[in-house]
Design a protein around this motif. Structure first.
Motif, PDB file in Angstrom:
ATOM      1  N   PRO A  19       0.826  -1.212   0.000  1.00 12.48           N
ATOM      2  CA  PRO A  19       0.000   0.000   0.000  1.00 12.48           C
ATOM      3  C   PRO A  19       0.856   1.256   0.000  1.00 12.48           C
ATOM      4  O   PRO A  19       1.963   1.263   0.549  1.00 12.48           O
ATOM      5  CB  PRO A  19      -0.793  -0.125   1.308  1.00 12.48           C
ATOM      6  N   ARG A  21       0.493   5.721   0.393  1.00 11.52           N
ATOM      7  CA  ARG A  21      -0.363   6.838   0.774  1.00 11.52           C
ATOM      8  C   ARG A  21      -0.300   7.979  -0.231  1.00 11.52           C
ATOM      9  O   ARG A  21      -1.265   8.727  -0.386  1.00 11.52           O
ATOM     10  CB  ARG A  21       0.060   7.361   2.150  1.00 11.52           C
ATOM     11  N   HIS A  22       0.833   8.109  -0.894  1.00 12.42           N
ATOM     12  CA  HIS A  22       1.026   9.308  -1.709  1.00 12.42           C
ATOM     13  C   HIS A  22       2.135   9.068  -2.731  1.00 12.42           C
ATOM     14  O   HIS A  22       3.082   8.325  -2.467  1.00 12.42           O
ATOM     15  CB  HIS A  22       1.414  10.469  -0.783  1.00 12.42           C
ATOM     16  N   GLY A  72       5.354   4.395   2.969  1.00  9.29           N
ATOM     17  CA  GLY A  72       4.118   4.528   2.210  1.00  9.29           C
ATOM     18  C   GLY A  72       4.100   5.659   1.213  1.00  9.29           C
ATOM     19  O   GLY A  72       3.041   5.980   0.657  1.00  9.29           O
ATOM     20  N   VAL A  73       5.243   6.264   0.957  1.00 10.43           N
ATOM     21  CA  VAL A  73       5.328   7.370   0.001  1.00 10.43           C
ATOM     22  C   VAL A  73       6.336   7.025  -1.097  1.00 10.43           C
ATOM     23  O   VAL A  73       7.436   6.560  -0.802  1.00 10.43           O
ATOM     24  CB  VAL A  73       5.742   8.680   0.699  1.00 10.43           C
ATOM     25  N   GLY A 172      -7.915   2.578  -2.245  1.00 10.61           N
ATOM     26  CA  GLY A 172      -6.695   3.323  -2.024  1.00 10.61           C
ATOM     27  C   GLY A 172      -5.640   2.892  -3.026  1.00 10.61           C
ATOM     28  O   GLY A 172      -5.850   1.968  -3.824  1.00 10.61           O
ATOM     29  N   HIS A 174      -2.132   1.235  -4.332  1.00  7.57           N
ATOM     30  CA  HIS A 174      -1.149   0.190  -4.060  1.00  7.57           C
ATOM     31  C   HIS A 174      -0.108   0.255  -5.175  1.00  7.57           C
ATOM     32  O   HIS A 174      -0.295   0.954  -6.178  1.00  7.57           O
ATOM     33  CB  HIS A 174      -1.794  -1.194  -4.014  1.00  7.57           C
ATOM     34  N   ARG A 186      -4.968   1.551  -8.502  1.00  3.88           N
ATOM     35  CA  ARG A 186      -6.107   1.529  -7.594  1.00  3.88           C
ATOM     36  C   ARG A 186      -7.288   0.960  -8.365  1.00  3.88           C
ATOM     37  O   ARG A 186      -7.333   1.026  -9.597  1.00  3.88           O
ATOM     38  CB  ARG A 186      -6.420   2.923  -7.030  1.00  3.88           C
TER      39      ARG A 186
END
Length: 245
Positions: A19, A21-22, A72-73, A172, A174, A186
């Motif tokens: 996953p 986030r950004h 996660g970035v 979200g 990935h 996504r």
């Protein structure tokens, strides 16, 4: 400030979905260092490519470098290059010189099928099957940053006529990576059935004077041998069908 090279030793294992986030992919002005180092080979390879396939177009796209994956970035730098630059990189995969990062929207019908497309024989990926998508290009730059969602919406509309804004649900982000290619994806859940979506896409293809795709397909199995898939499709299909149960 980014380091000059990617932190690849810290990346998740290849083909492992994780996953994120950004995505912070910032556009850097000036030629890509890979182009400067290989411009003669790029020109030679392009001459061979268009001799084999005169329909190829040397358009502009984004090629990344100094990509970091941490907490996660995904962050990095992107330069505008010609498609010919990417074609040589794709053949040789010098991952210390450049990284190809692109966004993939996975459309899922109400009856559980992944909607994919088969590329036309005149394209750079003849006969390959994957979810409708394309490389980031200058149209996708927003305030100096590559817009993943904007790219996905544009590519899907151009290739299939579908509007991602019509999706009833959106997952979200990935990602996975394989030999220097990072696929950020996504899923988009639609209320229409697979048959309805394929019919809409077929109508769009019929009206397009120069379609890039031959047909749309409803994929209901993670079997990697079902079609001539791009390498990133097998792990993504496995992940999608596993997580829909």
């Amino acid at each position: 400030m980014l380091q000059l090279t990617s932190n690849m030793s810290e990346w998740p294992d290849e083909r492992l979905i994780f996953p994120i986030r950004h995505v912070d992919l910032r556009v850097t002005e000036g030629p890509h260092p890979y182009f400067l180092a290989e411009r003669d080979k790029i020109a030679e390879n392009w001459a061979q490519e268009i001799l084999a396939n005169p329909a190829l177009y040397d358009g502009r796209m984004m090629l990344s470098r100094a990509v970091h994956i941490r907490d996660g970035v995904i962050s990095g730098e992107a330069h505008i290059v010609r498609f010919s630059t990417f074609l040589l990189w794709r053949k040789t995969r010098p991952v210390t010189s450049a990284i190809h990062l692109f966004a993939l929207p996975v459309i899922v019908s109400s009856d559980g099928a992944v909607i994919a497309i088969r590329m036309g024989r005149h394209t750079a990926n003849p006969g390959r099957v994957y979810c409708a998508a394309g490389s980031l290009d200058p149209e996708d730059i927003r305030d100096g940053i590559c817009d993943m969602d904007g790219n996905m919406a544009r590519e899907v509309m151009e290739e299939t006529g579908l509007a991602l804004s019509d999706a009833d649900s959106v997952s979200g982000f990935h990602a996975l990576h394989d030999r220097g290619v990072i696929t950020v994806f996504r899923s988009y859940g639609f209320s229409a059935t697979a048959a309805e979506l394929i019919e809409r896409i077929a109508g769009h293809i019929a009206q397009d004077p120069d379609p890039e795709i031959d047909e749309a397909l409803a994929i209901r199995s993670a079997d990697p041998g079902l079609h001539l898939y791009q390498p990133f499709m097998a792990p993504i299909l496995k992940w999608v069908f596993k997580n829909r149960r």
